[in-house]
Each structure stands twice: as C-alpha cells, then as structure tokens.
Design a protein around this motif. Structure first.
Motif: not given
Length: 69
Positions: A23-28, A40-42, A7-18, A30-35
């Motif tokens: 991260y992918t959404l924030f990277s690709y 990472i902070l968001m 159960k703990f492993t499943n939760q860790v994997i779930k959070y890593l996927v989230y 936005p029209q203007k590239q974010l630092p």
C-alpha cells in the motif's frame, strides 16, 4: 495448541506487513497519484495471491534424513 496459535498470529502479522508495504509503495512511488480505491484493490489482489501461494507451497516442510548405515 500454543504453537498453532503462534504460527497463525505470525502469518497474520506477516500478511499485514506485506499489505502495508505494498500500500505504501502504491501510494508514494507513482508520479501521478492513484485513487485510494484502486490502491486498495491492487493491494488486496496482491495479498490474496501471497496467501494462496503460501498455502500451496508451505515453507515449513522439513526433510527427514535417515542415516545410510
């Protein structure tokens, strides 16, 4: 004991996927590239809020229905 580890492993994997999805959404998206530091902070703030909500409202609650007769 094994179910707790699984159960703990499943939760860790779930959070890593989230985190990867956010991260992918924030990277690709936005029209203007974010630092990277801002992305990472968001992502960290969003994942921590997911973890807090998961601990406050666990989805593994099961109702015990007893027969009425």
């Amino acid at each position: 004991m094994v179910t707790n580890n699984l159960k703990f492993t499943n939760q860790v994997i779930k959070y890593l996927v989230y985190g990867l999805i956010v991260y992918t959404l924030f990277s690709y998206v936005p029209q203007k590239q974010l630092p990277s530091s801002d992305i990472i902070l968001m992502t960290t703030v969003i994942i921590v809020s997911f973890i807090i909500l998961d601990f406050l409202t666990p989805a593994s609650y099961e109702e015990n229905f007893d027969q009425l007769y």
